[in-house]
Design a protein around this motif. Structure first.
Motif, PDB file in Angstrom:
ATOM      1  N   SER A  72       0.824  -1.212   0.000  1.00 54.03           N
ATOM      2  CA  SER A  72       0.000   0.000   0.000  1.00 54.03           C
ATOM      3  C   SER A  72       0.855   1.257   0.000  1.00 54.03           C
ATOM      4  CB  SER A  72      -0.926  -0.002   1.222  1.00 54.03           C
ATOM      5  OG  SER A  72      -0.170  -0.051   2.420  1.00 54.03           O
ATOM      6  N   SER A 179      -7.046  -1.822  -5.186  1.00 50.58           N
ATOM      7  CA  SER A 179      -6.335  -3.078  -5.011  1.00 50.58           C
ATOM      8  C   SER A 179      -5.420  -3.323  -6.200  1.00 50.58           C
ATOM      9  CB  SER A 179      -7.323  -4.251  -4.886  1.00 50.58           C
ATOM     10  OG  SER A 179      -6.658  -5.494  -4.978  1.00 50.58           O
ATOM     11  N   ARG A 181      -4.414  -6.163  -7.029  1.00 42.41           N
ATOM     12  CA  ARG A 181      -4.743  -7.474  -7.587  1.00 42.41           C
ATOM     13  C   ARG A 181      -5.884  -7.379  -8.589  1.00 42.41           C
ATOM     14  NH1 ARG A 181      -6.635 -11.743  -5.268  1.00 42.41           N
ATOM     15  NH2 ARG A 181      -7.927 -10.629  -3.774  1.00 42.41           N
ATOM     16  N   MET A 194      -8.829  -6.105  -2.388  1.00 43.18           N
ATOM     17  CA  MET A 194      -7.647  -5.932  -1.567  1.00 43.18           C
ATOM     18  C   MET A 194      -7.569  -7.082  -0.557  1.00 43.18           C
ATOM     19  SD  MET A 194      -6.910  -2.628   0.873  1.00 43.18           S
ATOM     20  CE  MET A 194      -6.845  -1.455  -0.477  1.00 43.18           C
ATOM     21  N   ASP A 195      -6.398  -7.680  -0.394  1.00 46.25           N
ATOM     22  CA  ASP A 195      -6.297  -8.775   0.572  1.00 46.25           C
ATOM     23  C   ASP A 195      -6.168  -8.201   1.982  1.00 46.25           C
ATOM     24  OD1 ASP A 195      -3.620  -8.092   1.055  1.00 46.25           O
ATOM     25  OD2 ASP A 195      -2.889  -9.488  -0.466  1.00 46.25           O
ATOM     26  N   HIS A 198      -3.070  -5.996   2.835  1.00 47.84           N
ATOM     27  CA  HIS A 198      -3.150  -4.670   2.222  1.00 47.84           C
ATOM     28  C   HIS A 198      -4.224  -3.820   2.899  1.00 47.84           C
ATOM     29  CE1 HIS A 198      -1.224  -6.222  -1.766  1.00 47.84           C
ATOM     30  NE2 HIS A 198      -0.338  -6.022  -0.808  1.00 47.84           N
ATOM     31  N   TYR A 202      -3.754  -0.249   4.499  1.00 49.70           N
ATOM     32  CA  TYR A 202      -4.564   0.886   4.044  1.00 49.70           C
ATOM     33  C   TYR A 202      -5.116   1.647   5.254  1.00 49.70           C
ATOM     34  CZ  TYR A 202      -8.284   3.610   1.888  1.00 49.70           C
ATOM     35  OH  TYR A 202      -9.109   4.647   1.503  1.00 49.70           O
TER      36      TYR A 202
END
Length: 290
Positions: A72, A179, A181, A194-195, A198, A202
């Motif tokens: 991030s 994200s 991803r 977002m995992d 992350h 954030y």
């Protein structure tokens, strides 16, 4: 400003070992740079734009965004570099036509916001453009409404409240957070979320740094403090309503409402928030002499 120019050139010049990702190690310098770019003085903005152009900041931004692995913090620095690149292009002193167009658009936006504010009986209270503007504007409103004491009406208070609410309600916010991803990532083909790692970063970044707050944070603040936040803006609709009661919200009536204004073009980097106070004699004088 010469020492700062040399330091900025070292940080932002086209990459030679070490890689440009090392920009992320100097957040204080980047914050200082953006403070200059947010200046109300056109000369300061143009000087900063000239420096950035000479450093080819657009190429730096592209390389940061194309990096295969970004946490991030790195994504934040990439967004900062991209905004700096846009600003350098926008305020390049050689493009008088672009300058005139931006000045006209900023004036039109200001007139639209003032018109809506006048209709609501509100007057603009200027907030410092330092990256904390959303949180400072909401804090000012919460103090006016008696929701928090004046001594606690700081951007730090509201940053913490927004970050903690988002952290406690991930399902409500993950679909709206950037994200690397999913659709926000380079070459993305899906809308992956977002995992968890992350997401944690954030929330910490939003709580502890001068990272810009946006609509997710407005929603979080509205729900955290149980107060509708009405955002006056140029364009359509003129007022965006964020209400903790959602679609079942009762008519405004005598309900307490926090009013802030959202500006896309007021300062160098665009996005900015101010507080909108009731149009009283005292507040009118304050606005004149601010």
């Amino acid at each position: 400003m010469a020492p700062k120019k040399n330091k900025l050139k070292k940080m932002l010049s086209p990459p030679t070992p070490p890689p440009p990702a090392n920009m992320a190690d100097d957040e204080d310098l980047m914050d200082d740079l953006f403070a200059q770019l947010d200046s109300k003085d056109s000369g300061t903005r143009q000087e900063s734009a000239t420096i950035l152009s000479s450093m080819q900041i657009d190429q730096v931004a592209e390389k940061l965004e194309a990096a295969p692995k970004k946490d991030s913090k790195a994504r934040h620095m990439a967004r900062q570099a991209r905004k700096a690149a846009v600003l350098a292009e926008t305020y390049a002193p050689t493009d008088t036509a672009a300058d005139a167009r931006l000045e006209r658009e900023a004036k039109e936006e200001e007139e639209q916001i003032k018109k809506t504010s006048d209709e609501l009986g509100l007057i603009m209270h200027q907030i410092n453009p330092d990256g904390h503007c959303l949180f400072s504007a909401v804090a000012d409103q919460l103090a006016l409404l008696g929701i928090i004491p004046p001594a606690a009406a700081t951007y730090a208070t509201c940053r913490r409240a927004a970050a903690e609410y988002i952290h406690a309600h991930p399902a409500d916010f993950l679909p709206f957070l950037p994200s690397d991803r999913g659709e926000d990532g380079v070459g993305a083909t899906d809308a992956g979320l977002m995992d968890r790692a992350h997401f944690e970063r954030y929330c910490a970044t939003m709580r502890d740094t001068a990272s810009w707050g946006g609509e997710p944070e407005v929603v979080a603040l509205s729900r955290a403090y149980g107060v509708p936040i009405h955002v006056v803006q140029g364009g359509t609709p003129p007022v965006v309503v964020h209400d903790p009661a959602g679609e079942q919200a009762p008519p405004a009536g005598d309900r307490q409402i926090a009013y802030i204004s959202y500006h896309r073009r007021l300062y160098g980097l665009g996005e900015h928030y101010n507080s909108l106070r009731p149009k009283t004699f005292v507040n009118s004088l304050k606005a004149v002499f601010h």
